[in-house]
Design a protein around this motif. Structure first.
Motif, PDB file in Angstrom:
ATOM      1  N   PRO A 223     -11.513  11.839  10.496  1.00  0.00           N
ATOM      2  CA  PRO A 223     -10.621  11.555   9.374  1.00  0.00           C
ATOM      3  C   PRO A 223     -11.353  11.259   8.070  1.00  0.00           C
ATOM      4  O   PRO A 223     -10.789  11.423   6.992  1.00  0.00           O
ATOM      5  CB  PRO A 223      -9.816  10.346   9.851  1.00  0.00           C
ATOM      6  CG  PRO A 223     -10.625   9.729  10.931  1.00  0.00           C
ATOM      7  CD  PRO A 223     -11.414  10.846  11.551  1.00  0.00           C
TER       8      PRO A 223
ATOM      9  N   CYS B 136     -10.411  13.357   4.794  1.00  0.00           N
ATOM     10  CA  CYS B 136     -10.012  12.681   3.561  1.00  0.00           C
ATOM     11  C   CYS B 136     -10.780  13.253   2.371  1.00  0.00           C
ATOM     12  O   CYS B 136     -10.195  13.548   1.328  1.00  0.00           O
ATOM     13  CB  CYS B 136     -10.253  11.185   3.688  1.00  0.00           C
ATOM     14  SG  CYS B 136      -9.778  10.226   2.232  1.00  0.00           S
TER      15      CYS B 136
ATOM     16  N   VAL C 193     -10.308   6.842   4.475  1.00  0.00           N
ATOM     17  CA  VAL C 193      -9.397   7.726   5.211  1.00  0.00           C
ATOM     18  C   VAL C 193      -8.061   7.689   4.476  1.00  0.00           C
ATOM     19  O   VAL C 193      -7.772   6.746   3.739  1.00  0.00           O
ATOM     20  CB  VAL C 193      -9.208   7.313   6.696  1.00  0.00           C
ATOM     21  CG1 VAL C 193     -10.506   7.407   7.454  1.00  0.00           C
ATOM     22  CG2 VAL C 193      -8.608   5.940   6.804  1.00  0.00           C
TER      23      VAL C 193
ATOM     24  N   ALA D  75      -0.121  10.061   4.373  1.00  0.00           N
ATOM     25  CA  ALA D  75      -0.645  11.186   5.157  1.00  0.00           C
ATOM     26  C   ALA D  75       0.253  12.423   5.104  1.00  0.00           C
ATOM     27  O   ALA D  75      -0.238  13.533   4.915  1.00  0.00           O
ATOM     28  CB  ALA D  75      -0.877  10.768   6.604  1.00  0.00           C
TER      29      ALA D  75
ATOM     30  N   LEU E  56      -5.895  14.636   9.422  1.00  0.00           N
ATOM     31  CA  LEU E  56      -6.090  13.531   8.473  1.00  0.00           C
ATOM     32  C   LEU E  56      -6.123  12.182   9.183  1.00  0.00           C
ATOM     33  O   LEU E  56      -6.923  11.320   8.836  1.00  0.00           O
ATOM     34  CB  LEU E  56      -4.974  13.523   7.423  1.00  0.00           C
ATOM     35  CG  LEU E  56      -4.964  14.674   6.432  1.00  0.00           C
ATOM     36  CD1 LEU E  56      -3.670  14.669   5.633  1.00  0.00           C
ATOM     37  CD2 LEU E  56      -6.174  14.611   5.515  1.00  0.00           C
ATOM     38  N   ARG E  57      -5.239  11.994  10.161  1.00  0.00           N
ATOM     39  CA  ARG E  57      -5.142  10.713  10.871  1.00  0.00           C
ATOM     40  C   ARG E  57      -4.904  10.939  12.360  1.00  0.00           C
ATOM     41  O   ARG E  57      -3.815  10.710  12.874  1.00  0.00           O
ATOM     42  CB  ARG E  57      -4.005   9.878  10.292  1.00  0.00           C
ATOM     43  CG  ARG E  57      -4.221   9.322   8.900  1.00  0.00           C
ATOM     44  CD  ARG E  57      -5.447   8.421   8.780  1.00  0.00           C
ATOM     45  NE  ARG E  57      -5.443   7.294   9.666  1.00  0.00           N
ATOM     46  CZ  ARG E  57      -5.076   6.063   9.330  1.00  0.00           C
ATOM     47  NH1 ARG E  57      -4.690   5.799   8.103  1.00  0.00           N
ATOM     48  NH2 ARG E  57      -5.112   5.091  10.210  1.00  0.00           N
TER      49      ARG E  57
END
Length: 79
Positions: free
Chosen positions: A12, A16, A45, A51, A65-66
């Motif tokens: 992540p 980011c 992040v 998100a 992303l997460r």
């Protein structure tokens, strides 16, 4: 193997950084999200609450992303 996985396989932090680059920098991404560029610059992040919007604006999956929140990407879960 896809290029996306080569760039950031469940990382992540790298996702980011790439999201900021794809958006054109924090100066552009911040106003897209209704926050300051300084707030975006401080991200290590992408915060959970941003998100989905970051995903829509940059084309980077929420799963990348997460991964701690959204889990693995659907095609990775099947493997």
């Amino acid at each position: 193997m896809s290029r996306r996985k080569d760039i950031f396989p469940n990382d992540p932090f790298a996702a980011c950084k790439l999201a900021k680059e794809r958006a054109g920098g924090s100066r552009i991404l911040g106003p897209m999200l209704g926050i300051s560029r300084q707030a975006v610059d401080a991200w290590k992040v992408v915060p959970y609450k941003h998100a989905r919007r970051v995903s829509l604006e940059t084309g980077i999956s929420c799963h990348l992303l997460r991964p701690d929140i959204f889990g693995p990407a659907p095609n990775e879960a099947a493997e």
